[in-house]
Structures are given as C-alpha cells and as structure tokens.
Design a protein around this motif. Sequence first.
Motif, PDB file in Angstrom:
ATOM      1  N   THR A  76       0.848  -1.185   0.000  1.00 47.83           N
ATOM      2  CA  THR A  76       0.000   0.000   0.000  1.00 47.83           C
ATOM      3  C   THR A  76       0.885   1.236   0.000  1.00 47.83           C
ATOM      4  O   THR A  76       2.082   1.165   0.310  1.00 47.83           O
ATOM      5  CB  THR A  76      -0.939   0.025   1.223  1.00 47.83           C
ATOM      6  OG1 THR A  76      -1.859   1.101   1.101  1.00 47.83           O
ATOM      7  CG2 THR A  76      -0.147   0.208   2.509  1.00 47.83           C
TER       8      THR A  76
ATOM      9  N   TYR B  99      -4.804   5.254   6.818  1.00 55.59           N
ATOM     10  CA  TYR B  99      -4.850   3.848   6.414  1.00 55.59           C
ATOM     11  C   TYR B  99      -4.435   2.928   7.561  1.00 55.59           C
ATOM     12  O   TYR B  99      -3.597   2.043   7.399  1.00 55.59           O
ATOM     13  CB  TYR B  99      -3.962   3.600   5.191  1.00 55.59           C
ATOM     14  CG  TYR B  99      -4.343   4.419   3.986  1.00 55.59           C
ATOM     15  CD1 TYR B  99      -5.373   4.027   3.136  1.00 55.59           C
ATOM     16  CD2 TYR B  99      -3.668   5.608   3.702  1.00 55.59           C
ATOM     17  CE1 TYR B  99      -5.727   4.791   2.034  1.00 55.59           C
ATOM     18  CE2 TYR B  99      -4.029   6.378   2.596  1.00 55.59           C
ATOM     19  CZ  TYR B  99      -5.052   5.962   1.780  1.00 55.59           C
ATOM     20  OH  TYR B  99      -5.412   6.722   0.692  1.00 55.59           O
TER      21      TYR B  99
ATOM     22  N   ARG C  37       0.791   5.976   0.001  1.00 57.35           N
ATOM     23  CA  ARG C  37       0.038   7.207   0.223  1.00 57.35           C
ATOM     24  C   ARG C  37       0.921   8.406  -0.108  1.00 57.35           C
ATOM     25  O   ARG C  37       2.157   8.316  -0.047  1.00 57.35           O
ATOM     26  CB  ARG C  37      -0.455   7.291   1.672  1.00 57.35           C
ATOM     27  CG  ARG C  37       0.666   7.324   2.681  1.00 57.35           C
ATOM     28  CD  ARG C  37       0.177   7.149   4.099  1.00 57.35           C
ATOM     29  NE  ARG C  37       1.317   7.145   5.014  1.00 57.35           N
ATOM     30  CZ  ARG C  37       1.229   6.880   6.318  1.00 57.35           C
ATOM     31  NH1 ARG C  37       0.054   6.594   6.856  1.00 57.35           N
ATOM     32  NH2 ARG C  37       2.306   6.900   7.071  1.00 57.35           N
TER      33      ARG C  37
END
Length: 752
Positions: free
Chosen positions: A482, A523, A484
């Motif tokens: 993941t 997150y 960001r």
Amino acid sequence: MIKFGRHCLWGIGLCSFAAGSLMAAEGQDAGAILHSSSPKPYAEITPQKNFTSFMDYGKKNESENDEQEIYFSADEMENDQERSIITAKGNVNIVRDNLTLIADKVIYNQNEDVVVAVGSVVLLEESGNVVFSDYVELKDKMNVGEMHNIKVIMKDKTRLAAAKGRKYADDRKMLQKVVYTPCDVCSEKESPLWQIKASKVRHDVKNQNINYNDARLEVKGIPVLYTPFFSHPDPSVKRRSGFLTPRFSSNSYLGATLQPQYFWAISDQQDVLFSPILTTDKGIVWNGDYNGYLYRGDMNISGSYMRDPDDDRHRGNLFMKGRYEVNDFWLANMDINYASDRTYLKDLSLPKQDDAWLVSSLKMQGFDNRNYSSVESYYYKLISNDLKDYGAPYVLPLFDYENIGEVQKYGAYSKLNLNFASVYRDEDDDSATQRMTMINSWNLPYTSPYGEKYKLVASVKSDLYYVDNYQNPDGETYDGVTGRIFPQLGLEWRMPFVKATESSRHILEPVVVAVAAPNSRNYVDKIPNEDSQDVELDDTNILDLDRYAGYDRNDTGSRISYGVNWNAYGDIYGRTAMFFAQSYKFNKNESFTEAEGGDGNFSDYVGRIYASPNEYFDLNYRFRLDKNDYELTYSELSTRFGPRILNAYISYIYLKDNENSSLIENSERKELYTGLNAALSRDWSINIYNRQDLTRGGGSLEYGGNLVYEDECLKFFILMRRDNSNDPEYQGDFEVSFNFLLKTLGAAGSGK
C-alpha cells in the motif's frame, strides 16, 4: 676573607644549584644575567610527582644546558681561596630553575664538589612542595645527596616526615623512619586521625617501583594494619599488570561476596580487568572488562555469567560499545546491550538496571558538506515490569538520508529526506513491515524590516509499504502493498517585543503557526504504527508542523496554533520564562488529537513556567489544561530551593488515565518525589528521600538516605535504600551499604 653585606649576585658559576659547580665571582655587577634561555615553541607536560620527588633537586633533563640563571643572596659571604671553600651566612637564599634553597648557612667545597646547608633549611619546589630539614649535603653536581630530620608539606596539603633521606647517583632514593598523613593536627602531641609509618621507603627508578618495609596503618595512634613489605608502581607508570584492591559486599540475592581484581595490561592500547565475584549463596559470578584503543577508534566490552544453583538457570549480561572512524566522512558505532532475563541487572546491581528497555544498535554514519546519511539496525529487549510488552522488535536495516540544498534567492532552500525501515516483531504472528518514505520540502525564512519573523514550508511526503501478517484495530489480518501521498503547507509568524530596564530585560513574543493539509486517512487498517505511538500534545510539539515522532502516521487536517513566549533576564543573575499555547483544528477528526483522545475543534491548553531568580531557587513546571473545565490532565513540577546548608528537592508528576498509555495499567499516575539535603556541620551532611505513589491504594515506591562524613583526609558514608518494586521476580528490595575512603590511599566498603 671577603665579606659582603646583604646583596644579590649573578655570577658565573657562583652557585650552580643544579649543575653543582660553585666558584667565586668577583667584579660582577649586581643583577647581571648569565644565560637567558629562549622560550620553547611548545607546551611541556608537567611530570607526575612520586613519594620521594622532593629529593629530585639535582636531576635535570640531559638536553638542557648545565649553565642556567642563578639568584643568590646572603647577609655575608666568606671566600677561603686557599682551601677553595665559600661560606654564606645569615638568611641565605639560592634560586635556580624555580627551586629555592633557604638556610642559615651554606658551605661549598669546590675541590670536592660538596654543598652543605645547615640550620633551618627550607627547599621550595616548583611543584608547590615545601621541604624542611636540619642538614642537607649535596655532591656530584647535586645528583647525590643526604638530608636529615626531613619534614615535607606537599602541594595537596599532605605531610611527610622522615629521619633521614638519601639520593644515589643512579637516581635511586631512600627514606628511613617515614611517617605520612593527609590529616590536620591541632598540636604536635596529638596523633592525626590516620597515618602510615614505615621503617624504610625506597624508590627504584630503574624498575619504576616504590617499595615499603615494615609498613603499618595507624588510626589515632593505634596500629590497625601491618605488612612487612609491599610495593606499587610509581606515578610515572601509566599502567602495569597486577592485582588491584579487592571488593567486599553483600546483598539479598548473592549473599556475602568477595571480588578479587586482576588487571592485565596487554599492550599500550589494550587491557583486561578480570574480576570474578565469589558469593556465599550463588557460587561464582564470572565477570570481566576489556578496553581497546585503535588509531581511529576504541572499544569497550564488559560482561558477566553465572549459573544459579537454585533453579539451574544460566544468567548473564554483555555490554559492548565501539567507535571507529572509517575515513574523514564515515563513522561506525556499535552499542550492544544484552541481559539473559528481565531482573538480572537488578539482582546484581549492574549498570542499566533502571532502564525500561535494553537497546542494541549498529550504525554507520556519513557526513559530506550538506549531505548526511546513516545505515542502522536496532534490537529492543524489555526489562521493565511497568510497560506493556508489544513484542521485542528488530529494525534491520534503518536507512536515513538528508540533503539541504544551496541557499537560493531570498534565502530559500530545498530539503530532501529519504527513509527506509524494515521492522520485524518477535511474536507468534511473526509480523513484518517494510517502509520507504520520501519527503521533499521547500523552505523560505524571512525577517521583515519591522522585526517580524516568517517561515514558509511546503512539503510532500510519499510512503510505500509492504506489510506481512498485520493485525489491524478491527481484528483483521492484512498482507500486501500500500502507499500514500501527503502534501502539507505551513506558515510560522513571530513578532518579538523587547524592553530593557536598568536591572532587567524582557522579551514578549507572540507566535502563530498555520498548517494546511488534507483530511486524508492514515490507512490504519493497512499500515501498522511502529514509530509514531508516542502521542501526547504538550508544550514541546504544539507549534510543530508535524507533531508525530515518527513516519508511520501523518499529521492530517488543517489547523492554526497560537501561543505566546515571555522571557525576563536579570542583568546579573536570574531568568523567568513562561509559554502558553492552544491549537484550533478545522476538522474534528484530524489524526493527532483523535489518537490522543481529544475531541472538538479546540485543543487543550498547554504551557510551561520556568523561574530561577537566584542561586537558591530553581523551578520548572509543565502542564496541560482541559479546554472545557480547565482541569489538569497533565502536570509535571520539579523545584530545588535553599542554600547548601539546608536545601530541598521536590518533583511531582500527574498523568490522567489514558487508554493509549504504554503502561500496563491505563489508570492515572500520580507520583511525588521529595528529597532533603542538610549540612549538619563542616564535615557532616545528611540526605533523605522518598518516592510516593499518590493514587488510591498507592504507597511508597522507594525511600532511603545517606549519612556522609568528609574532612581533609577521610570520607565515609552509610547508605540505606528500600525498593518496593511490584516486580514479583525481583529479590533485592533492601540495601544497606557502607563505604570508607582514606584520601590519597584507597577505599573499603560493605553492603547488604
């Protein structure tokens, strides 16, 4: 005969005090200088003095010229030219090379090269020692000599007396019937508190030893220790292998202990101290220490090992610390701290016993102009019973890089930060996290013509994560990749106002920090929090652009923080300072205050007060007030007040209950530490302290004190301590120790 009134003579060879050639000097003008030495272009190292150094009156550096400047004065002088004997009488003063001889009478036989000083002889040395004698005889350019009825007052006010002293041509020295003490005495009939007596003391210059025969230690004239012979290196020896003074102690875990110590000087750069602990209850605790010094670094290794006979456990510790300069740009550091179990350091009273974690690290750092980089690895071991065990994390590797760009137009500069971390947890789930972070920022500081100070910062933070077996707050397991992107814009404004009076200066500075950032999520369902768990809004971070300590959580949401600084300075002494601030967030769910349990748009009030108006008072107070009812949610006070004869120390801390706390129990914490120091007299002082838990059901966590006596030759103290630890494995909850120090000689102690 030739007689002179009281005068000063500078004559060629009149009194060669160090070279030893005294000859008559007639017709020389008073004050004429024979030989003036030029100053040296370097600083000389002051030589270490030894027990017989006051007899070094003739020894000179062989590279120095024998003929040196001499000062001589006397009431009268006689010169027997037929027998080549010069006699000086009455207030004789001879000065050479910062050494002064004072005597009633000095006789110099030129044929035999013998100088004799009699009657109230005083030698004033450059080192500060003062030597008194009834009779001094010097031969062979004053390299051989004899002194009778010697008394010495050394620079450190210690005293030495001997019936006779002799110095030989090979620089060996011997004293007979020697008495030594650092203690003051009120009268000649009174015995000092302690003294050392020896029938003979010899200084073996060749082997660098000082040897004693028939030595005894006396306390108030009563012999308490005797040895027919002992020897130790003289102060010119930097290090030598041999036994050191053993240590005696006792505690509730080991029982009575004896710790012999052997020092092994492997080389000029390496040494080992082998010091096993012989115990009555646990057998032998093997213990040692190693020191090594390299051209570009150094290393220290210490450790211990034992086998507990009660439960057949193998216990031990290892501490390693090293530093090495690879080159002009790179520096390597090592810091290894290991203990076999949580209470081992406490049970043996070893260093780091009060630490919450044992942290081990390896680090390589590089410095080059505007660049800094480091590669590190960490391992954590919890040894505190009061903290939650999140599992011992490994960080391998941790990489940091920082570059600050060149200053551009208007003072602007860019900044680049790169960080990579790989974290593993020693848990059943074997979770792991790899993170890569890049922060690009642009900074513009500016000071207006009116004194306003601005700083504009624009930054973009980019994160990329790989997560394995992460248990998120919803109880779900996440694995995968993941990322960001988090932009942030900050503007800081300050306006200092200064006022000066005849006795003080005052600075009042309002501060406003505005931060614009998106309300994006952190997150938390996909990204674990490894380095941003310390979430506490206080006076140290409320004005920061990023209030988190690490990288795993972003300080989301826009806000305005505002506060005021006030400082007052006295012209001679004293300072008082205050700070008060609050923050307003535009989004009630911004991450930082939400993580610490805050709600609403306004944050709590935070502040600090510091006051030190004089040398007898010092206060530091930090606090946080609830924004609604002004109730204290955090309070920390420390203050010391009073003169040396009677002063007190008070420390208080209060933390409101917080479910995010790292403590095992989330309940509130209230602790008060009080200490009192009193000088009962010139030599006696006392200290007592208590650490108290003020919460319901609490009590004393630790208390103790010590009583100290110290004068010019003796120091001893008695210490009592009780640790009411709630750790069920810790056995050493009570300790009493006694330490005794004979100044300039050594120490002895015991404990329980």
